[in-house]
Design an enzyme around this catalytic site. Structure first.
Site, short mmCIF file in Angstrom:
data_model
loop_
_atom_site.label_atom_id
_atom_site.label_comp_id
_atom_site.label_asym_id
_atom_site.label_seq_id
_atom_site.Cartn_x
_atom_site.Cartn_y
_atom_site.Cartn_z
N LYS A 35 0.84 -1.20 0.00
CA LYS A 35 0.00 0.00 0.00
C LYS A 35 0.88 1.26 0.00
O LYS A 35 2.10 1.16 0.03
CB LYS A 35 -0.95 -0.04 1.20
C1 LIG Z 1 -5.22 -4.27 1.56
C2 LIG Z 1 -6.71 -4.18 1.57
C3 LIG Z 1 -7.47 -4.50 2.70
C4 LIG Z 1 -6.90 -5.16 3.93
O1 LIG Z 1 -5.80 -4.59 4.47
P1 LIG Z 1 -4.79 -5.49 5.38
O2 LIG Z 1 -3.95 -4.43 6.00
O3 LIG Z 1 -4.05 -6.37 4.45
O4 LIG Z 1 -5.62 -6.22 6.37
C5 LIG Z 1 -8.84 -4.32 2.65
N1 LIG Z 1 -9.44 -3.85 1.55
C6 LIG Z 1 -8.75 -3.55 0.43
C7 LIG Z 1 -9.49 -3.04 -0.76
C8 LIG Z 1 -7.37 -3.72 0.41
O5 LIG Z 1 -6.70 -3.46 -0.72
#
Ligand SMILES: *Cc1c(COP(=O)(O)O)cnc(C)c1O
Length: 397
Positions: free
Chosen positions: A197
């Site tokens: 991210k």
């Molecule tokens: C990455 C992501 C999540 C979850 O995040 P984590 O930190 O991996 O638990 C939820 N929704 C979307 C759309 C994501 O891309």
């Protein structure tokens, strides 16, 4: 220069080494920030949590930010704070990471899948409207690939009903809609600090909101449902605390927050670099018929968490599967975001049926995610373009 035979047919790949679809960038400042925290005496729930939450408010324009252990915990905390429970329904888009829907299941609620616009893969407000029943308590839109959903249209679809319009903004940190930054558009918005991210903390998540009561509820939720009432604590002695609801240990450590803070400083530059790479791709693929990038809505800036193209089967002798395999053989780390959530075996076993969402299920057969991340060079991006052009030319009808 002719590209030669496809690597999948024994030719020389466009690249010698695999280019991943996403990757964190860690610099010396990040390393120093973590080392400093390790030496500070605070490993968890210390000053870095407060600092990171304040910095997230500044970056998003939100009044409150509550950090939690990951983006999935953020979704869980957000829905719990909204009072979602058994027999409630939560509308989510068909095309998303499973966590968006799973968070409703954690609370005993039922995820109801709305279709997506095949050109943007954003939740289709008309489909969301059609999915509403008197049990619907919330819509969680996903800012897919890095651009905000159409929250105004979703609020119009809700009308006078008491249904919260919420954001899974995990893809879109650093984007905006009509000048309003992601994190301040919906009533509550969730973020993830997973390494792929835009702000990498190793693991981590956050919920932003303007509502102080919801922020307080989520702070309690992330710490076992425990509150300390300071007046009663003073009266009863320093040990006083009460568990008021069934919470979780969703705390984020000071170590993670120190890394997140350091990374957050580079968010604007990193998003700008993602946009630069996206413009390079847009320009190149405008000349490759049958390969169409997702559309960005007017009024949106796009933070390009991922760069998705659709392969139009009318132009090629093969389908997405073969196109994808050929790109992988050229050493381009392509991916697919995402398999429709109700197609997963767990959801099938809950009784969801395929075939109810023509927009998203159709688009799923055509999508390929190309590499995009701030540490990529222009040369890396040009390798991606050359590989797409090579594969498209070889398979063109
Ligand atoms: C990455 C992501 C999540 C979850 O995040 P984590 O930190 O991996 O638990 C939820 N929704 C979307 C759309 C994501 O891309």
């Amino acid at each position: 220069m002719t590209p030669g035979p496809l690597a999948i047919e024994g030719g020389t790949p466009v690249r010698e080494t695999l280019l991943p679809y996403g990757r964190q960038t860690i610099d010396d400042a990040d390393v120093s920030a973590v080392a400093e925290t390790l030496r500070s005496g605070w490993l968890t729930t210390g000053p870095k949590v407060v600092e990171f939450e304040q910095a997230l408010c500044e970056a998003t324009g939100a009044r409150h930010a509550v950090v939690v252990s990951n983006g999935t915990a953020a979704l869980h905390a957000m829905l719990a704070a909204c009072g979602i429970g058994p027999s409630d329904e939560v509308i989510v888009p068909l095309i998303t990471f499973a966590a968006t829907a799973n968070a409703a299941l954690y609370l005993g609620a039922r995820p109801v899948f709305a279709d997506v616009d095949p050109e943007t893969l954003l939740i289709d407000p008309q489909s969301a409207e059609a999915a509403m029943t008197d049990r619907t308590k919330a819509i969680v839109a996903v800012d897919f690939a890095g651009q905000p959903a159409d929250y105004d249209a979703l609020r119009d679809a809700v009308g006078g009903r008491s249904v919260e319009v919420l954001a899974d903004a995990c893809h879109a940190f650093g984007a905006s809609r009509n000048g309003v930054p992601v994190g301040s558009i919906a009533a509550l918005s969730t973020f993830s600090f997973h390494p792929v991210k835009h702000v990498a903390a190793g693991e981590g998540g956050a919920v932003t909101t303007a509502d102080p009561n919801l922020a307080e509820a989520m702070r309690t939720f992330r710490n076992h449902g425990i509150t300390t009432d300071h007046a009663r604590r003073a009266a009863a002695g320093t040990w006083f605390y009460e568990m008021e609801l069934l919470g979780f240990n969703y705390r984020l450590s000071d170590i993670h927050c120190a890394l997140g803070l350091s990374q957050l400083e580079r968010l604007p530059a990193n998003v700008a670099r993602r946009q630069e790479i996206a413009r390079r791709y847009d320009k190149a693929f405008a000349g490759v018929s049958g390969v169409a990038p997702l559309r960005t809505l007017p009024g949106n800036t796009n933070a390009y968490h991922i760069y998705v193209v659709q392969i139009d089967p009318a132009h090629f002798a093969v389908g997405r599967r073969e196109f994808f395999a050929a790109l992988r053989a050229e050493n381009i780390g392509v991916n697919v975001h995402y398999i429709p959530v109700p197609w997963h075996p767990y959801y099938q076993q809950l009784g969801y049926k395929r075939g109810a969402w023509p927009g998203g299920e159709g688009a799923y057969e055509r999508i390929i995610t190309l590499p995009i991340w701030p540490g990529m060079s222009d040369g890396d991006a040009d390798d991606v373009v050359r590989a797409v052009e090579k594969v498209a030319a070889a398979y063109r009808k």
